[in-house]
Scaffold this active site. Structure first.
Site, PDB file in Angstrom:
ATOM      1  N   ASP A  36      38.467  41.644  41.376  1.00 58.93           N
ATOM      2  CA  ASP A  36      39.325  40.747  40.578  1.00 58.93           C
ATOM      3  C   ASP A  36      40.456  41.543  39.937  1.00 58.93           C
ATOM      4  O   ASP A  36      40.291  42.710  39.581  1.00 58.93           O
ATOM      5  CB  ASP A  36      38.457  40.072  39.492  1.00 58.93           C
ATOM      6  N   HIS A  53      47.329  41.924  46.319  1.00 56.27           N
ATOM      7  CA  HIS A  53      46.262  41.848  47.337  1.00 56.27           C
ATOM      8  C   HIS A  53      46.419  42.990  48.358  1.00 56.27           C
ATOM      9  O   HIS A  53      45.435  43.600  48.764  1.00 56.27           O
ATOM     10  CB  HIS A  53      46.310  40.504  48.070  1.00 56.27           C
ATOM     11  N   LEU A 147      26.129  51.744  57.037  1.00 55.25           N
ATOM     12  CA  LEU A 147      26.419  50.837  55.928  1.00 55.25           C
ATOM     13  C   LEU A 147      26.723  49.457  56.485  1.00 55.25           C
ATOM     14  O   LEU A 147      27.468  49.332  57.461  1.00 55.25           O
ATOM     15  CB  LEU A 147      27.663  51.350  55.169  1.00 55.25           C
TER      16      LEU A 147
HETATM   17  C1  FPP Z   1      41.040  38.297  43.085  1.00 54.93           C
HETATM   18  O1  FPP Z   1      42.148  38.721  42.330  1.00 54.93           O
HETATM   19  C2  FPP Z   1      41.178  38.731  44.474  1.00 54.93           C
HETATM   20  C3  FPP Z   1      41.072  37.913  45.566  1.00 54.93           C
HETATM   21  C4  FPP Z   1      40.798  36.472  45.471  1.00 54.93           C
HETATM   22  C5  FPP Z   1      41.255  38.411  46.937  1.00 54.93           C
HETATM   23  C6  FPP Z   1      40.649  39.715  47.254  1.00 54.93           C
HETATM   24  C7  FPP Z   1      41.293  40.275  48.457  1.00 54.93           C
HETATM   25  C8  FPP Z   1      41.558  41.570  48.668  1.00 54.93           C
HETATM   26  C9  FPP Z   1      41.131  42.645  47.784  1.00 54.93           C
HETATM   27  C10 FPP Z   1      42.364  42.029  49.850  1.00 54.93           C
HETATM   28  C11 FPP Z   1      41.785  41.787  51.214  1.00 54.93           C
HETATM   29  C12 FPP Z   1      40.364  42.100  51.380  1.00 54.93           C
HETATM   30  C13 FPP Z   1      39.812  42.594  52.506  1.00 54.93           C
HETATM   31  C14 FPP Z   1      38.339  42.664  52.589  1.00 54.93           C
HETATM   32  C15 FPP Z   1      40.598  43.098  53.638  1.00 54.93           C
HETATM   33  P1  FPP Z   1      43.072  37.600  41.683  1.00 54.93           P
HETATM   34  O2  FPP Z   1      44.114  37.229  42.686  1.00 54.93           O
HETATM   35  O3  FPP Z   1      42.244  36.445  41.226  1.00 54.93           O
HETATM   36  O4  FPP Z   1      43.695  38.366  40.463  1.00 54.93           O
HETATM   37  P2  FPP Z   1      44.070  37.764  39.029  1.00 54.93           P
HETATM   38  O5  FPP Z   1      42.791  37.273  38.405  1.00 54.93           O
HETATM   39  O6  FPP Z   1      44.657  38.932  38.301  1.00 54.93           O
HETATM   40  O7  FPP Z   1      45.065  36.666  39.250  1.00 54.93           O
END
Ligand code: FPP
Length: 263
Positions: A36, A53, A147
């Protein structure tokens, strides 16, 4: 009997743990992470959420490497929840593209490291190219054993539990004989041990519909670090914190730190 490659891997894990001041015999078998803070990380830099992201992928790489170094057997990453569809289409599409490009780019090197890619969640709603890359990566790595990297995609715990209930209602199990093991067998994590440690980044203290059944006895670790900044050192620190917890599972710990059940 354990093969020479596994024994060599184990001694490497022991060496790594020793150098990090970690107890090699108390490494969580399964760590689950709610990644997050990508959006906030990008906002701090006046960039788009997608930028966050993209940088989040570096933290995925670091976590996989750290898990391999310590000998963690299963690492689950909450990459896209059933609720994430409510984000702007542009962000959802970018996340799906990022998943595909990352898989294409990384699957070979993951395979070289012995990483088996698995998924949980309803993949049928994902774009076809995404489903195809996931299928290829899952098939191509299915015999690897260092893993298990488990991506939770279009996943939520309530969805998973409803699916399990539907299966159980169709089964010939008499409701009065139903056990917790029957439920666990019908979850998407069937055959995967429950996480012992759950990490959430970005300072939020919520489970957000993630592995509610499987996290029953997990140790929860919350860090203010935003996901793109989450490094191997942060990963080791979460394991260090885990090793300092008393895990009692509803029992009590006696003076010799051995377990006895509460009456
Ligand atoms: C949450 O942060 C993150 C996500 C919903 C997406 C996670 C994706 C990645 C880390 C990249 C791709 C992953 C892989 C496995 C290749 P948020 O967007 O909710 O952040 P915020 O709370 O600060 O708005």
């Amino acid at each position: 009997m354990l093969g020479p490659a596994i024994l060599m891997g184990q001694s490497k894990h022991r060496e790594n743990c020793l150098s990090l001041g970690l107890d090699c015999d108390r490494i969580p078998r399964h760590i689950a992470i709610i990644m997050d803070g990508n959006g906030r990380w990008a906002k701090e830099r006046n960039e788009s959420r997608v930028f966050g992201h993209i940088h989040g992928v570096n933290a995925v790489r670091s976590s996989v490497e750290a898990a391999l170094e310590l000998g963690v057997r299963h690492l689950t990453l909450y990459a896209f929840s059933t609720e994430n569809w409510s984000r702007p289409a542009e962000e959802v599409n970018a996340l799906m593209d990022l998943l595909v490009t990352t898989l294409v780019k990384e699957v070979e090197s993951l395979g070289d490291k012995g990483v088996r890619l698995r998924t949980i969640g309803d993949l049928s709603a994902l774009p076809i190219d995404c489903q195809e890359q996931l299928r290829l990566a899952e098939d191509g790595t299915k015999n690897l054993q260092s893993l298990d990297l488990i991506l939770a995609l279009n996943y939520s715990s309530k969805w998973e539990l409803v699916e399990a209930i539907k299966q159980l209602m169709k089964s010939d199990i008499d409701p009065k004989d139903l056990t917790a093991d029957d439920v666990a067998r019908n979850l998407s994590t069937n055959q995967i041990p429950d996480p012992e440690l759950m990490i959430r980044t970005s300072g939020e203290h919520r489970i957000s519909n993630f592995m509610l059944w499987q996290l029953s006895y997990a140790e929860l670790y919350f860090t203010p670090t935003l996901w793109p900044d989450f490094s191997k050192e942060h990963f080791y620190e979460s394991v260090r914190d885990f090793q300092n917890r008393d895990r009692r599972f509803g029992g009590i710990m006696d003076a010799n730190r051995t377990m006895s059940k509460k009456g």
